[in-house]
Every structure is written in C-alpha cells, then in structure tokens.
Write a protein that holds these residues in place. Sequence first.
Motif, PDB file in Angstrom:
ATOM      1  N   GLU A   1       0.790  -1.214   0.133  1.00 22.57           N
ATOM      2  CA  GLU A   1      -0.136  -0.024   0.009  1.00 22.57           C
ATOM      3  C   GLU A   1       0.887   1.395   0.091  1.00 22.57           C
ATOM      4  N   LEU A   2       2.094   1.194   0.824  1.00 21.00           N
ATOM      5  CA  LEU A   2       2.828   2.284   0.865  1.00 21.00           C
ATOM      6  C   LEU A   2       3.504   2.726  -0.502  1.00 21.00           C
TER       7      LEU A   2
ATOM      8  N   GLU B   1       2.147   1.804  -3.496  1.00 23.07           N
ATOM      9  CA  GLU B   1       1.599   2.244  -4.501  1.00 23.07           C
ATOM     10  C   GLU B   1       0.780   3.518  -4.117  1.00 23.07           C
ATOM     11  N   ASN B   2       0.921   4.144  -3.012  1.00 19.01           N
ATOM     12  CA  ASN B   2       0.475   5.333  -2.615  1.00 19.01           C
ATOM     13  C   ASN B   2       1.418   6.681  -2.373  1.00 19.01           C
ATOM     14  N   ILE B   3       2.614   6.086  -2.213  1.00 25.84           N
ATOM     15  CA  ILE B   3       3.599   7.017  -1.868  1.00 25.84           C
ATOM     16  C   ILE B   3       4.715   6.920  -2.603  1.00 25.84           C
ATOM     17  N   GLU B   4       5.015   7.825  -3.489  1.00 27.43           N
ATOM     18  CA  GLU B   4       6.396   7.809  -4.443  1.00 27.43           C
ATOM     19  C   GLU B   4       7.694   7.726  -3.549  1.00 27.43           C
TER      20      GLU B   4
ATOM     21  N   LYS C   1       7.935   3.895  -2.759  1.00 26.98           N
ATOM     22  CA  LYS C   1       7.993   3.310  -4.205  1.00 26.98           C
ATOM     23  C   LYS C   1       9.727   3.143  -4.456  1.00 26.98           C
TER      24      LYS C   1
ATOM     25  N   ASP D   1       1.249   0.326   6.733  1.00 34.06           N
ATOM     26  CA  ASP D   1       0.291   0.404   5.456  1.00 34.06           C
ATOM     27  C   ASP D   1      -0.290   1.943   5.895  1.00 34.06           C
ATOM     28  N   ILE D   2      -1.108   2.050   4.853  1.00 32.49           N
ATOM     29  CA  ILE D   2      -1.680   3.505   4.646  1.00 32.49           C
ATOM     30  C   ILE D   2      -2.636   3.834   5.945  1.00 32.49           C
TER      31      ILE D   2
ATOM     32  N   GLU E   1      -1.739   6.935   8.448  1.00 33.50           N
ATOM     33  CA  GLU E   1      -2.657   8.176   8.666  1.00 33.50           C
ATOM     34  C   GLU E   1      -2.932   8.381   9.986  1.00 33.50           C
TER      35      GLU E   1
END
Length: 310
Positions: free
Chosen positions: A21-22, A24-27, A30, A297-298, A302
């Motif tokens: 998730e990280l 896929e959502n945070i450049e 990645k 994870d996201i 958060e």
Amino acid sequence: MGKVAFIFAGQGAQYIGMGKELAENIEASKKVFEEASEALGFDMANLCFEGPKEELDKTENTQPAILTMSIAAMKALEEKGIKPAVTAGLSLGEYSALVCSGALDFKTAVKLVKKRGRYMQEAVPEGIGTMAAILGLDGEKVREICSLASEKGIVEPANFNCPGQIVIGGEIEAVNFASEKAKEIGGRAIPLSVSAPFHTSMLRPAADKLEEELKNIELNSINVPIMTNVTGTYVDNVDNIKDLLRNQVMSSVLFENIICKMLEDGVDTFVEIGPGKALSGFVKKINRKAVVVNVEDIKSFEKALEVLGA
C-alpha cells in the motif's frame, strides 16, 4: 508532546503484501523498493508483495525485505516532516535504525543484511539449535535456569524484550531442559520456529564472516542519536559501529534497556516502523503511559500522522 523515537521491527514480522500500500500510494516509498531491487539484482517489490512465502521466509531474503519495507515506511514519515529525536531497532531492525541515523546508506545496508542473513542461516546446521520464549520470569531467574541447563549443552538468554518476556537460544536439548526448568518455577515456555539460535555464542561463525564483510563498508557520521542492542544505550562513536554489528549477531539483545533509557531521556512517543506490532507491545509492557503508534500500511500511516500532529 515530548521526544519522538523511531523503533524498527526485527525478523519474524514479515508477511506477504508488506509495504504494498505504501509503495502504491507514496512515491518516496516506491523509490526505496526500486533502490533495493537495483542493489540486489532481483525484484524486491515482487518478493514482498507477492511472495512466495517460502522465499520471503528464507533468512537471507527476509532480512533485506524487512529492511526495505521499514525504510519505505520511514521515508513516508520523513516526507511529512516527521523526524525522530532518537532511534533503535530490534536485532535486524538495528540496521534500519542505522540508515535512519545517517550512519549507513540504504543500498549498502540492504546488500549487507542479505549477506548477514546468509551467514546466520549457515552458522548452525538445521536440527542443531532452537529458541524459546520464556514468559513470566525475570532476567535473573532466566540466567539461573540457563546456567542449570548448560550441563545439557549451550543455552543462553538471547533477547530481553520486556518485563516477563525473555527469549533463550542454544542447542535443542539444553533449550528444552531450560524450558522445563522455567515451568517448574512458575514460568511458561513457548518454542519458537526459527532456523537457528540467533544472538547466542553459536552464531560466532556468522559474526566472524560479517566482520570480514564490514571491513569493506564505509560509514557516515551519526545525525540522529542511535542506541544499540549490544549495550542497551547510545552508540557514542561511529568508529564503534562495526564492532557492535559483529557482536550483535552473537550477543543478547537488550531491547528493554533501550526503551527504559529512551523513557529516562524524555521520549514519550514511540513510532514502530516496519511489519507487525511486536515492539509496540513490548513498549506498552515497559511503560503503559507511553504513546505508541506503528506504520506498516496506509491506515496505520494516517493514524500515526494524526497522533503526531503532522
């Protein structure tokens, strides 16, 4: 809020899908997986996100995988301006903490822990050593039962995690004997499914090989204070890191001492970074009042941002 500490997960917490998730959502997250793949010559994202489990669970893969996922989560926090006042990790997690501290760059660390994992795996042939968690007894009692059981072979305290949870390791017969002794004096013993008795003198061959490897490693200055498993307190000089990493493979992990020292020095908020929540549980057992969040994870990311006011 007082001081914030980043604490990094160790081996055993890995699972398929960790970090997905990280990434896929945070450049920034990645990018860490891409750097690991480049450094190691295989697709780290694929190993962490898809498995197979038996590949992820091989120590020489587990160690770089957890390090990568942990640094990916740390980068997500850094992007939001969250920095620690102090850092540490449990066992393997100490390498993530060294990256966090600035002393070790990520690509160097990920290549190093792959070798460390292989050396640890090879140090003790399968079926010779094991580990067990002893619950409900203090350090002194656990040292006593290890001393009694040493007539059956090597057995030593390996991890001082938190009050009432100490892991022992050594030769199978001696560990089983110590486990029985623990039960006789009111403790509990839970066998751990591990491939070797980590953090005991039986890992000396791995420590010696790692020492050779460390000769080729370049260290940087420490920007964030870091504590080490070997002494349970601060690394006071970057020149000591190589010796500490060598000894860490075959020495007890003094995690409880680290957390107590952090609390003493004004830390009141702990951010566990990496897969799972094992360290969060240890911190809570050491001090119920401590604020503890984890990032894996996201959703947890958060929540951590909310608690940290970012």
